[in-house]
Design a protein around this motif. Structure first.
Motif, PDB file in Angstrom:
ATOM      1  N   ALA A  42     -16.234  16.132  11.037  1.00 31.00           N
ATOM      2  CA  ALA A  42     -14.930  15.530  10.746  1.00 31.00           C
ATOM      3  C   ALA A  42     -14.052  15.494  11.998  1.00 31.00           C
ATOM      4  N   MET A  43     -14.070  16.586  12.762  1.00 29.05           N
ATOM      5  CA  MET A  43     -13.270  16.612  13.996  1.00 29.05           C
ATOM      6  C   MET A  43     -13.769  15.574  14.991  1.00 29.05           C
ATOM      7  N   SER A  44     -15.065  15.385  15.092  1.00 27.15           N
ATOM      8  CA  SER A  44     -15.617  14.385  16.000  1.00 27.15           C
ATOM      9  C   SER A  44     -15.254  12.977  15.564  1.00 27.15           C
ATOM     10  N   VAL A  45     -15.376  12.703  14.276  1.00 25.85           N
ATOM     11  CA  VAL A  45     -15.056  11.376  13.747  1.00 25.85           C
ATOM     12  C   VAL A  45     -13.576  11.071  13.968  1.00 25.85           C
ATOM     13  N   VAL A  46     -12.715  11.993  13.545  1.00 27.25           N
ATOM     14  CA  VAL A  46     -11.275  11.785  13.686  1.00 27.25           C
ATOM     15  C   VAL A  46     -10.891  11.675  15.156  1.00 27.25           C
ATOM     16  N   GLY A  47     -11.480  12.516  16.002  1.00 24.91           N
ATOM     17  CA  GLY A  47     -11.179  12.468  17.431  1.00 24.91           C
ATOM     18  C   GLY A  47     -11.575  11.147  18.063  1.00 24.91           C
ATOM     19  N   CYS A  48     -12.758  10.655  17.747  1.00 24.50           N
ATOM     20  CA  CYS A  48     -13.212   9.371  18.310  1.00 24.50           C
ATOM     21  C   CYS A  48     -12.338   8.225  17.829  1.00 24.50           C
ATOM     22  N   ILE A  49     -12.035   8.188  16.554  1.00 25.49           N
ATOM     23  CA  ILE A  49     -11.211   7.090  16.024  1.00 25.49           C
ATOM     24  C   ILE A  49      -9.790   7.170  16.580  1.00 25.49           C
ATOM     25  N   ALA A  50      -9.216   8.382  16.638  1.00 25.58           N
ATOM     26  CA  ALA A  50      -7.862   8.531  17.179  1.00 25.58           C
ATOM     27  C   ALA A  50      -7.814   8.138  18.660  1.00 25.58           C
ATOM     28  N   ALA A  51      -8.779   8.579  19.442  1.00 24.21           N
ATOM     29  CA  ALA A  51      -8.810   8.216  20.862  1.00 24.21           C
ATOM     30  C   ALA A  51      -8.982   6.713  21.014  1.00 24.21           C
ATOM     31  N   GLY A  52      -9.844   6.137  20.198  1.00 17.64           N
ATOM     32  CA  GLY A  52     -10.060   4.694  20.258  1.00 17.64           C
ATOM     33  C   GLY A  52      -8.805   3.917  19.931  1.00 17.64           C
ATOM     34  N   LEU A  53      -8.095   4.304  18.874  1.00 18.63           N
ATOM     35  CA  LEU A  53      -6.850   3.621  18.511  1.00 18.63           C
ATOM     36  C   LEU A  53      -5.788   3.777  19.589  1.00 18.63           C
TER      37      LEU A  53
END
Length: 183
Positions: free
Chosen positions: A58-69
Motif C-alpha cells: 500500500a505504501m509503495s502504491v500510494v507513494g508511486c501515485i502521489a509522486a506521479g501526480l
C-alpha cells in the motif's frame, strides 16, 4: 496585440492589450515521467506478487501515485506562462488552467526592465520562485524576461517572449499614468 518578432518595431496604442507567452516543451518530458510513476503505482496495485504484507504494498502504491501526480501537475502547471498588460493591470497566468495567477495593478509598478538572460539556475529551478535577495519570479524557460520593480521595494521577474515590447508598453503606461496624475 500579440507577440511580435524581435526585429519588428512595435507601436502600441495605450488602449491596446499586450499579450505574450513563453513555453518550455522540455517539461512535457518530466510530465511523462510523472505518468510513468503513476503507471507503476497502478501496476503494483493490480498485479502484485508481494509476499511481505499489505502495508509495504500500500505504501509503495500510494507513494508511486502521489509522486506521479506531484510531478505531472507540477510540471504541467509551468509548461507555459501567459502575460497580459492592459491599461490598468499586468496579469501573469501559468499553465493550462491559469494557476498560479498574479494580477499586479500598474499603479503598484514603479519601473520595468528588460533582462536578456534569465535562467532556472539563477532562481533554483522552473516554476514560481522566491529568493530573499532577488524577489519573486515565474521561470518557465531560459531566455529573455522582464523585471518589474514594485512600489513596496520587491521585484517580480517573468520569462516571456518579446520582453522588450512588454517593457516598452509598461513604461508607456506608467508615463501616461504619471502625466494623468499631474493634470
Amino acid at each position: 496585440m500579440r507577440d511580435q518578432p524581435h526585429d519588428e518595431h512595435v507601436e502600441t496604442a495605450l488602449t491596446d492589450v499586450w499579450t505574450g507567452r513563453a513555453t518550455n516543451r522540455a517539461q512535457w518530458i518530466l510530465a511523462l515521467g510523472g505518468c510513468a510513476f503513476m503507471a507503476l503505482g497502478i501496476e503494483l496495485a493490480v498485479d502484485s506478487a508481494w509476499t511481505s504484507g499489505v502495508a509495504p504494498l500500500a505504501m509503495s502504491v500510494v507513494g508511486c501515485i502521489a509522486a506521479g501526480l506531484l510531478v505531472l501537475f507540477g510540471t504541467i502547471a509551468f509548461v507555459h506562462v501567459a502575460v497580459k498588460v492592459d491599461e490598468d493591470t499586468l496579469e501573469v497566468r501559468c499553465g493550462h488552467i491559469g494557476l498560479p495567477r498574479r494580477r499586479i495593478p500598474l499603479s503598484q509598478i514603479v519601473g520595468a526592465d528588460f533582462v536578456a538572460r534569465v535562467t532556472p539556475r539563477q532562481w533554483g529551478g522552473w516554476g514560481y520562485r522566491w529568493r530573499p535577495h532577488q524577489g519573486t519570479a515565474v521561470v518557465v524557460r531560459r531566455g529573455e524576461g522582464l523585471v518589474l520593480r514594485l512600489g513596496d521595494g520587491h521585484t517580480f521577474t517573468i520569462t516571456v517572449d518579446n520582453a522588450e515590447a512588454a517593457v516598452r508598453v509598461i513604461r508607456d503606461r506608467l508615463r501616461s499614468g504619471a502625466a494623468g496624475a499631474t493634470h
